[in-house]
Each structure stands twice: as C-alpha cells, then as structure tokens.
Motif scaffolding. Sequence first.
Motif, PDB file in Angstrom:
ATOM      1  N   SER A 197       0.702  -1.099   0.061  1.00  0.00           N
ATOM      2  CA  SER A 197      -0.097  -0.083   0.011  1.00  0.00           C
ATOM      3  C   SER A 197       0.880   1.318  -0.023  1.00  0.00           C
ATOM      4  O   SER A 197       0.663   2.024  -0.570  1.00  0.00           O
ATOM      5  CB  SER A 197      -0.993  -0.044   1.001  1.00  0.00           C
ATOM      6  N   ILE A 198       2.061   1.438   0.700  1.00  0.00           N
ATOM      7  CA  ILE A 198       2.894   2.326   0.752  1.00  0.00           C
ATOM      8  C   ILE A 198       3.411   2.603  -0.681  1.00  0.00           C
ATOM      9  O   ILE A 198       3.714   3.752  -1.106  1.00  0.00           O
ATOM     10  CB  ILE A 198       3.971   2.238   2.093  1.00  0.00           C
ATOM     11  N   THR A 199       3.993   1.339  -1.218  1.00  0.00           N
ATOM     12  CA  THR A 199       4.382   1.525  -2.479  1.00  0.00           C
ATOM     13  C   THR A 199       3.489   2.251  -3.505  1.00  0.00           C
ATOM     14  O   THR A 199       3.859   2.824  -4.358  1.00  0.00           O
ATOM     15  CB  THR A 199       4.759   0.136  -2.920  1.00  0.00           C
ATOM     16  N   GLN A 200       2.308   1.732  -3.439  1.00  0.00           N
ATOM     17  CA  GLN A 200       1.162   2.329  -4.532  1.00  0.00           C
ATOM     18  C   GLN A 200       1.192   3.795  -4.130  1.00  0.00           C
ATOM     19  O   GLN A 200       0.804   4.660  -4.981  1.00  0.00           O
ATOM     20  CB  GLN A 200      -0.043   1.449  -4.277  1.00  0.00           C
ATOM     21  N   LEU A 276      -1.407  -2.394 -14.449  1.00  0.00           N
ATOM     22  CA  LEU A 276      -1.819  -3.823 -13.683  1.00  0.00           C
ATOM     23  C   LEU A 276      -2.496  -3.469 -12.348  1.00  0.00           C
ATOM     24  O   LEU A 276      -3.196  -4.559 -11.966  1.00  0.00           O
ATOM     25  CB  LEU A 276      -0.370  -4.541 -13.481  1.00  0.00           C
ATOM     26  N   GLY A 277      -2.207  -2.446 -11.673  1.00  0.00           N
ATOM     27  CA  GLY A 277      -2.908  -2.187 -10.421  1.00  0.00           C
ATOM     28  C   GLY A 277      -4.403  -1.733 -10.767  1.00  0.00           C
ATOM     29  O   GLY A 277      -5.225  -2.438  -9.962  1.00  0.00           O
ATOM     30  N   ASN A 278      -4.720  -1.470 -11.696  1.00  0.00           N
ATOM     31  CA  ASN A 278      -6.258  -0.785 -12.224  1.00  0.00           C
ATOM     32  C   ASN A 278      -6.833  -2.331 -12.602  1.00  0.00           C
ATOM     33  O   ASN A 278      -8.080  -2.677 -12.099  1.00  0.00           O
ATOM     34  CB  ASN A 278      -6.301  -0.059 -13.364  1.00  0.00           C
ATOM     35  N   ALA A 279      -6.268  -3.197 -13.276  1.00  0.00           N
ATOM     36  CA  ALA A 279      -6.746  -4.581 -13.682  1.00  0.00           C
ATOM     37  C   ALA A 279      -6.769  -5.451 -12.480  1.00  0.00           C
ATOM     38  O   ALA A 279      -7.904  -6.273 -12.433  1.00  0.00           O
ATOM     39  CB  ALA A 279      -5.492  -5.204 -14.722  1.00  0.00           C
ATOM     40  N   LEU A 280      -5.768  -5.356 -11.661  1.00  0.00           N
ATOM     41  CA  LEU A 280      -6.209  -6.091 -10.087  1.00  0.00           C
ATOM     42  C   LEU A 280      -7.382  -5.815  -9.593  1.00  0.00           C
ATOM     43  O   LEU A 280      -8.052  -6.469  -8.925  1.00  0.00           O
ATOM     44  CB  LEU A 280      -4.715  -5.881  -9.463  1.00  0.00           C
ATOM     45  N   ARG A 281      -7.695  -4.344  -9.443  1.00  0.00           N
ATOM     46  CA  ARG A 281      -8.519  -3.947  -8.859  1.00  0.00           C
ATOM     47  C   ARG A 281     -10.004  -4.428  -9.444  1.00  0.00           C
ATOM     48  O   ARG A 281     -11.094  -4.872  -8.849  1.00  0.00           O
ATOM     49  CB  ARG A 281      -8.690  -2.318  -8.675  1.00  0.00           C
ATOM     50  N   HIS A 282      -9.957  -4.374 -10.620  1.00  0.00           N
ATOM     51  CA  HIS A 282     -11.341  -4.694 -11.462  1.00  0.00           C
ATOM     52  C   HIS A 282     -11.589  -5.891 -11.962  1.00  0.00           C
ATOM     53  O   HIS A 282     -12.737  -6.074 -12.152  1.00  0.00           O
ATOM     54  CB  HIS A 282     -11.304  -3.594 -12.722  1.00  0.00           C
ATOM     55  N   ALA A 283     -10.709  -6.884 -11.906  1.00  0.00           N
ATOM     56  CA  ALA A 283     -10.721  -8.406 -12.213  1.00  0.00           C
ATOM     57  C   ALA A 283     -11.668  -8.937 -11.243  1.00  0.00           C
ATOM     58  O   ALA A 283     -11.662  -8.684 -10.112  1.00  0.00           O
ATOM     59  CB  ALA A 283      -9.293  -8.834 -12.386  1.00  0.00           C
TER      60      ALA A 283
END
Length: 375
Positions: A197-200, A276-283
């Motif tokens: 989370s801190i990395t994001q 990839l972060g967006n894809a991970l959230r919406h998959a």
Amino acid sequence: MPTILIADDDNSARSLVRDSLAFEQPDYRFLEAANGAIALELALQEKPDIALLDIMMPEIDGHQLCHILKSREDTRSIPIILVTALKESEDKIRGIEAGGDDFLVKPFDPLELKLRVRSLLRIKQLHDELQYRYEELQAAHKELRRLGQLKDDLTNMIIHDMRTPLSSTQLGLQFVLYNTPDLPDAQHKTLQIAYSSITQLTKMVSDLLDISRMEQGNLVLSKQPFALQQVIEQRFAELETLAVLDEKRFRADLPADLPLIRADRDLIGRVLGNLLGNALRHALPGTGISVAARVLPSRDVVQVSVHNEGRPIPQESQKVIFEKFHQLERERAPTGQGVGLGLAFCKMAVEAHGGQIWVESEEGRGSTFHFTLPV
C-alpha cells in the motif's frame, strides 16, 4: 448621454443635423468640427458614440477621416455615417472601403437621419456592453489562472514534502520484512499488505508530480534500451501479494524475439504498474490478469496490452477515462477506488514517447488497455 460628432465645413449643414437630432433627443451631447483635422482631434480626445462625417471637407476629407478612425484600435468601434451630396455608386464604394457604417445623401429626410442615428447608437451600446463583459471575463480568467497556479504550486510543494515520510515508512517496512524472518505468518502478511500500500501511495505521489511536470513541459525523458520482459516481471513481483489475497494471478505472453524498447524505463514501468494495479482492482476473483506484446512492423512500434476479466467499462466512460481526476462509477469498484490520476499519467507518459494509448471493453470479454511505444 450619447455623444455625437458632426463634421462638416458648412455651418448651416451642421446646425441642421444638430437641430434635427436635438428635437427628438434633447439629452444628446454634440461635438462640431468645421474640417477633418478638427474632427480627428475631437474624435481622439472625446471618443464619441457616433460620427457624422461630410465627405467633401478641407484638409482631411470624410473618406480619409473614416479610414483613419477605423484603422485605430481606440476608435474602431465608433459608428460612422458618411454624409454626401453625391449619389454616384463609386462614392459609396469608396466609403465602404474606408469602413463607413452607413450613408446619408443630402438633402436628407430628418426622420431618416434620426432612425439611422438611433439604430447605430443602439449597435454601439450593445458593442460597449459586450466589450465590458469581455473585459470582465478576461479579468476573471486572469484571476482564476493566478489562483490555479497558486493552487498547483501549493499542491506540488505538499506532494513533494510527502515523499520523504513515505520513503522512510517504505524503507522501515522493507527492513522489518527482510530482517525478521521469524515473524508469524499473520503479521508477515499484514506487513506485506502495508508495504504494498505504501508503495502504491508513493507511486501516486510520483504520478502527481510528473503529471504537473509534463503539463508544464518540464519533464525530461531518460531514454535507454531495455527488455520489456524484465520490467513486467518486476511489476508482477510488486503486486503478487495483493493478487494472491484476491485469488488472482498474473500471466505474461511475450514473443521470444521481442526487440528492446528505447524509452524512459522508470516511466514505462510506472505505466505498467498503473495498468496492472487497475486490472487487479477490477478483475473478478479467481480470474487472471495478462500482459501481451507484439511488434507492429508497419508502424515500427511495439503494442503492449494489459487484459483483465471483469465488468466492462461503459462506452461513455471509455471516451474520458484518461482525463485527469476522472473516476469510474463507485459501484463498479466499491473498494480500492483511485483518485483518477493513474490513467491520466499513463496517457501523458505514453504520448511523451510518441506512442498512443486506448481501451477496449465489452460485456463478457473484460477490458484491455493497449499502448504503443517506438521500437
């Protein structure tokens, strides 16, 4: 009180115009000139609301005076009626070329004079009101730009100052994770989530700063050749913990002969991280996120595609999804909602390299974000 300039070398002609207009509107203010030179001086000093110029005048004739007034910024809007005893069309053509707004032939009908003056005064009044509103809007726009710049400067200062505590927190979590191997699994997993989370959040802060630099044209690209496979694997590793928690998996489909990319490795890595972060959230849970790449020889570019199996993006959102601070509807992503910066950053970073970015999404097939980069 409207001001009317009457220029004629015939005193009786000036009196006739003045008396005809004053009979209907006693509040008119009159300026009178016996030749073109005096009329020009009065026009520049007084800025009348309308001018009636006799064409046949000594020193400066009506055509010349009209041309002078219409060529100056400060007198261009003054309506001009050219008064002439001549009826030839050539005389009117010269008046039009000089910028005259209307014509009156001697001897004139007083009613016609009043109507023409009244009409042009109304036009002048509307022009002045429009000019006043325009200047108001210009001043308001200038003030908004000043306030916007002040806001951007303040935001950039705050965001810049956030990087130090974020980096310290990230390094502290990393130190604990790598130097305390005997942590219980639950604590280790919690620290992993906190670290991710801190990395994001750190990436989000970097996106904000770089978007600002790109908007101002101050971001310098550090281009170098690199293998796309290595950057993709690095992003997979950073997001692996979150993917496992959501029962999702990453997959890369890259040809073995994929050429090196010449680009800013850090920026392109962050583009991939955002996608990839967006894809991970919406998959959907239990599905996969894939990255594919192929060379388009006709355009001498590599096309990179990030695909997820999730709910489709509405058609209307596909047109604005790359705009700064645009968000998909909250019900589509009830958790992990971003602030609408990631895709805006991706668009600006890709276009800074001369590439393009777009999305394809439809029911039953998920969403795929594509972008191109020069080989």
